[in-house]
Write an enzyme that holds these catalytic residues in place. Sequence first.
Site, PDB file in Angstrom:
ATOM      1  N   PHE A  47      -1.178 -19.054 -15.312  1.00 37.28           N
ATOM      2  CA  PHE A  47       0.129 -18.629 -15.822  1.00 37.28           C
ATOM      3  C   PHE A  47       0.683 -17.535 -14.921  1.00 37.28           C
ATOM      4  O   PHE A  47      -0.007 -17.022 -14.054  1.00 37.28           O
ATOM      5  CB  PHE A  47       0.044 -18.150 -17.277  1.00 37.28           C
ATOM      6  CG  PHE A  47      -0.946 -17.037 -17.522  1.00 37.28           C
ATOM      7  CD1 PHE A  47      -0.566 -15.703 -17.385  1.00 37.28           C
ATOM      8  CD2 PHE A  47      -2.264 -17.307 -17.880  1.00 37.28           C
ATOM      9  CE1 PHE A  47      -1.472 -14.679 -17.617  1.00 37.28           C
ATOM     10  CE2 PHE A  47      -3.181 -16.278 -18.114  1.00 37.28           C
ATOM     11  CZ  PHE A  47      -2.789 -14.963 -17.977  1.00 37.28           C
ATOM     12  N   TYR A  84      -7.248  -5.514  -9.841  1.00 40.24           N
ATOM     13  CA  TYR A  84      -6.749  -5.099 -11.159  1.00 40.24           C
ATOM     14  C   TYR A  84      -7.672  -4.233 -12.005  1.00 40.24           C
ATOM     15  O   TYR A  84      -7.250  -3.730 -13.043  1.00 40.24           O
ATOM     16  CB  TYR A  84      -6.321  -6.341 -11.952  1.00 40.24           C
ATOM     17  CG  TYR A  84      -5.111  -7.014 -11.329  1.00 40.24           C
ATOM     18  CD1 TYR A  84      -3.856  -6.443 -11.428  1.00 40.24           C
ATOM     19  CD2 TYR A  84      -5.236  -8.196 -10.606  1.00 40.24           C
ATOM     20  CE1 TYR A  84      -2.746  -7.036 -10.834  1.00 40.24           C
ATOM     21  CE2 TYR A  84      -4.140  -8.797 -10.010  1.00 40.24           C
ATOM     22  CZ  TYR A  84      -2.893  -8.211 -10.124  1.00 40.24           C
ATOM     23  OH  TYR A  84      -1.805  -8.783  -9.540  1.00 40.24           O
ATOM     24  N   ARG A  86       0.814  -1.227   0.000  1.00 38.52           N
ATOM     25  CA  ARG A  86       0.000   0.000   0.000  1.00 38.52           C
ATOM     26  C   ARG A  86       0.843   1.269   0.000  1.00 38.52           C
ATOM     27  O   ARG A  86       0.526   2.246   0.641  1.00 38.52           O
ATOM     28  CB  ARG A  86      -0.996   0.011   1.190  1.00 38.52           C
ATOM     29  CG  ARG A  86      -1.845  -1.228   1.323  1.00 38.52           C
ATOM     30  CD  ARG A  86      -2.696  -1.545   0.097  1.00 38.52           C
ATOM     31  NE  ARG A  86      -3.497  -2.750   0.343  1.00 38.52           N
ATOM     32  CZ  ARG A  86      -3.154  -3.970  -0.078  1.00 38.52           C
ATOM     33  NH1 ARG A  86      -2.063  -4.148  -0.818  1.00 38.52           N
ATOM     34  NH2 ARG A  86      -3.924  -4.994   0.202  1.00 38.52           N
ATOM     35  N   ARG A  87       1.961   1.171  -0.719  1.00 39.59           N
ATOM     36  CA  ARG A  87       2.779   2.375  -0.939  1.00 39.59           C
ATOM     37  C   ARG A  87       2.891   2.641  -2.434  1.00 39.59           C
ATOM     38  O   ARG A  87       3.808   3.342  -2.881  1.00 39.59           O
ATOM     39  CB  ARG A  87       4.194   2.173  -0.393  1.00 39.59           C
ATOM     40  CG  ARG A  87       4.241   1.905   1.087  1.00 39.59           C
ATOM     41  CD  ARG A  87       5.705   1.777   1.502  1.00 39.59           C
ATOM     42  NE  ARG A  87       5.806   1.257   2.851  1.00 39.59           N
ATOM     43  CZ  ARG A  87       6.952   1.105   3.480  1.00 39.59           C
ATOM     44  NH1 ARG A  87       8.090   1.421   2.878  1.00 39.59           N
ATOM     45  NH2 ARG A  87       6.978   0.625   4.702  1.00 39.59           N
ATOM     46  N   GLY A  88       2.077   1.956  -3.220  1.00 40.58           N
ATOM     47  CA  GLY A  88       2.071   2.229  -4.659  1.00 40.58           C
ATOM     48  C   GLY A  88       3.085   1.425  -5.456  1.00 40.58           C
ATOM     49  O   GLY A  88       3.294   1.703  -6.636  1.00 40.58           O
TER      50      GLY A  88
HETATM   51  C1  LIG Z   1      -1.936  -7.248  -4.226  1.00 40.55           C
HETATM   52  C2  LIG Z   1      -0.581  -6.555  -4.059  1.00 40.55           C
HETATM   53  C3  LIG Z   1       0.328  -6.973  -5.209  1.00 40.55           C
HETATM   54  C4  LIG Z   1      -0.811  -5.037  -4.102  1.00 40.55           C
HETATM   55  O1  LIG Z   1       0.439  -4.380  -3.995  1.00 40.55           O
HETATM   56  P1  LIG Z   1       0.564  -2.902  -3.361  1.00 40.55           P
HETATM   57  O2  LIG Z   1       1.925  -2.427  -3.657  1.00 40.55           O
HETATM   58  O3  LIG Z   1       0.102  -2.917  -1.963  1.00 40.55           O
HETATM   59  O4  LIG Z   1      -0.489  -2.114  -4.264  1.00 40.55           O
HETATM   60  P2  LIG Z   1      -0.546  -0.527  -4.435  1.00 40.55           P
HETATM   61  O5  LIG Z   1       0.001   0.132  -3.208  1.00 40.55           O
HETATM   62  O6  LIG Z   1       0.049  -0.138  -5.735  1.00 40.55           O
HETATM   63  O7  LIG Z   1      -2.124  -0.369  -4.490  1.00 40.55           O
HETATM   64  C5  LIG Z   1      -2.803   0.374  -5.471  1.00 40.55           C
HETATM   65  C6  LIG Z   1      -4.260   0.457  -5.055  1.00 40.55           C
HETATM   66  O8  LIG Z   1      -4.819  -0.858  -5.062  1.00 40.55           O
HETATM   67  C7  LIG Z   1      -5.423  -1.137  -3.796  1.00 40.55           C
HETATM   68  N1  LIG Z   1      -5.189  -2.565  -3.528  1.00 40.55           N
HETATM   69  C8  LIG Z   1      -4.031  -3.218  -3.630  1.00 40.55           C
HETATM   70  N2  LIG Z   1      -4.188  -4.504  -3.310  1.00 40.55           N
HETATM   71  C9  LIG Z   1      -5.488  -4.665  -3.008  1.00 40.55           C
HETATM   72  C10 LIG Z   1      -6.267  -5.778  -2.569  1.00 40.55           C
HETATM   73  N3  LIG Z   1      -5.697  -7.003  -2.413  1.00 40.55           N
HETATM   74  N4  LIG Z   1      -7.574  -5.588  -2.341  1.00 40.55           N
HETATM   75  C11 LIG Z   1      -8.133  -4.361  -2.509  1.00 40.55           C
HETATM   76  N5  LIG Z   1      -7.431  -3.268  -2.913  1.00 40.55           N
HETATM   77  C12 LIG Z   1      -6.138  -3.432  -3.141  1.00 40.55           C
HETATM   78  C13 LIG Z   1      -4.672  -0.240  -2.835  1.00 40.55           C
HETATM   79  O9  LIG Z   1      -5.421  -0.017  -1.671  1.00 40.55           O
HETATM   80  C14 LIG Z   1      -4.475   1.007  -3.660  1.00 40.55           C
HETATM   81  O10 LIG Z   1      -5.695   1.723  -3.674  1.00 40.55           O
HETATM   82  P3  LIG Z   1      -5.742   3.300  -3.953  1.00 40.55           P
HETATM   83  O11 LIG Z   1      -5.171   3.521  -5.331  1.00 40.55           O
HETATM   84  O12 LIG Z   1      -7.188   3.606  -3.865  1.00 40.55           O
HETATM   85  O13 LIG Z   1      -4.889   3.908  -2.877  1.00 40.55           O
HETATM   86  C15 LIG Z   1       0.091  -6.921  -2.716  1.00 40.55           C
HETATM   87  O14 LIG Z   1      -0.770  -6.598  -1.665  1.00 40.55           O
HETATM   88  C16 LIG Z   1       0.462  -8.382  -2.592  1.00 40.55           C
HETATM   89  O15 LIG Z   1       1.574  -8.754  -2.927  1.00 40.55           O
HETATM   90  N6  LIG Z   1      -0.463  -9.243  -2.103  1.00 40.55           N
HETATM   91  C17 LIG Z   1      -0.185 -10.659  -1.889  1.00 40.55           C
HETATM   92  C18 LIG Z   1       0.129 -11.387  -3.179  1.00 40.55           C
HETATM   93  C19 LIG Z   1      -0.916 -11.134  -4.256  1.00 40.55           C
HETATM   94  O16 LIG Z   1      -2.105 -11.244  -4.044  1.00 40.55           O
HETATM   95  N7  LIG Z   1      -0.417 -10.833  -5.464  1.00 40.55           N
HETATM   96  C20 LIG Z   1      -1.249 -10.657  -6.628  1.00 40.55           C
HETATM   97  C21 LIG Z   1      -1.101 -11.876  -7.458  1.00 40.55           C
HETATM   98  S1  LIG Z   1      -2.163 -11.823  -8.857  1.00 40.55           S
END
Ligand SMILES: CC(C)(COP(=O)(O)OP(=O)(O)OC[C@H]1O[C@@H](n2cnc3c(N)ncnc32)[C@H](O)[C@@H]1OP(=O)(O)O)[C@@H](O)C(=O)NCCC(=O)NCCS
Length: 419
Positions: free
Chosen positions: A419, A124, A91-93
Amino acid sequence: MGTEIRTLGDDDVAGWLKALNTGFHRAVELDPEEVALRRATLELDRTRGAFDGGRCVATFRSMPRELTVPGGAAISADAVTNVAVTPTHRRRGLASRLMAADLGAAKERGDAVAILIAAEYPIYGRFGFGPATWVTDWEIDIPRAGLDRRYAGPDPAQGAIELVDGAEVRAFGPALHERVRRATPGAISRSKTWWDLNTGAVVHPSNGWTAPFFAAYRDTATGEVDGLVAYRVNDPHWPNKLPHSDVTVVSLTAATPAAEAALWRHVLSLDWVRKLTTDHRPPDDVLPLLLGDPRAASVETYADFMWLRVLDVPVALSARAYAPLAADLVLDVRDTAGLAGGTFRLETAPDTAPRCTPAPGAAPDLTLDVADLGRLYLGDESALRLATLGLLAEHRAGAAATADVLFRTARRPWCPEVF
Ligand SMILES: CC(C)(COP(=O)(O)OP(=O)(O)OC[C@H]1O[C@@H](n2cnc3c(N)ncnc32)[C@H](O)[C@@H]1OP(=O)(O)O)[C@@H](O)C(=O)NCCC(=O)NCCS
């Protein structure tokens, strides 16, 4: 110093893999041999990391794939995977910055779309992806299925089932998959790595490997292998001397209806087996209708699967086929990332290749977000449903209904693999 986003060099791979496992909550240490094995599967110029003080804290990569679209054409797709952010840095972008870097590169390369499998639904949409294919995991109660226990395999005049090993699968499997994926909208091309990892030729020690059974269907007249099923049997206990085995179908690929029916019959008629479960099958799979009692098939999971983001509207929309209808639709596609938005004219007519061209200044018939175009693109969503939800605005009466007929397909698109 801020967190840096960049592609990898060889020295970054071990730290990147550690960050990937950490983001997926796997506390495993990879030994150098496994790092080397995994390194061989990475294209470093499209494998990115976020580095905080030199330490990798987020991962992202993409792979080149061909995606089959309605009508059978294949378009170039940027297949995104391994998106993981270390819990201390979420949640830092970081995921947003990695996504922007990858999609920007994909757009520059000329990829028509990007695709991914979403771990969680809410992630996404904000990046312009919409759920484009859905899957069903089935569970079959075999004693209820009404199958004839005297079944001894397919009619030898038509075809035969052969048990084969991993090396044989690697020999004929890629050509079979090419035939099937080119006929399946939503399916994608596979790398050699996929075959090595899914037949036991290469084993990543931290994942382990249990060999499945592989059964092939060979057509008697042509001598060709027209289908392949991979399955595992679990035989836990025999209370009161009654067998209670389960069979799990890992994958079933068939190029002909005869192969599809024969391979299902093979796994449904294994002795001792009372329950069959499948991996992610198409939601309109014929499997239940092959049973005497289709209610013996219950839906264990029905969910979105492959998400799609259009990067080039004219290329993507000109590549697919539509219902045989003369239509002229002006689409106003909104894209806050500035990658694919604009006004485009889609022209279709029976027996003529469709054409989608930029139409700046033309009065739009429909306005929609690029993520909702992603939902419609492979034919699995209804434009009228999106209009009901307020996700598609109609500026000319009947335009949403026309889009509905044009985009929908008789069989639902299906992406068979993770994938
Ligand atoms: C999902 C993940 C990749 C997001 O990474 P992150 O660096 O925290 O994402 P960001 O900070 O760029 O978030 C961008 C926005 O998406 C939202 N967001 C990110 N992950 C989210 C989630 N799982 N559920 C809901 N919202 C989410 C953030 O709150 C943020 O919202 P905003 O733009 O309104 O502030 C990370 O939480 C993660 O690694 N999760 C576990 C593994 C996973 O699920 N990977 C995805 C595989 S497909």
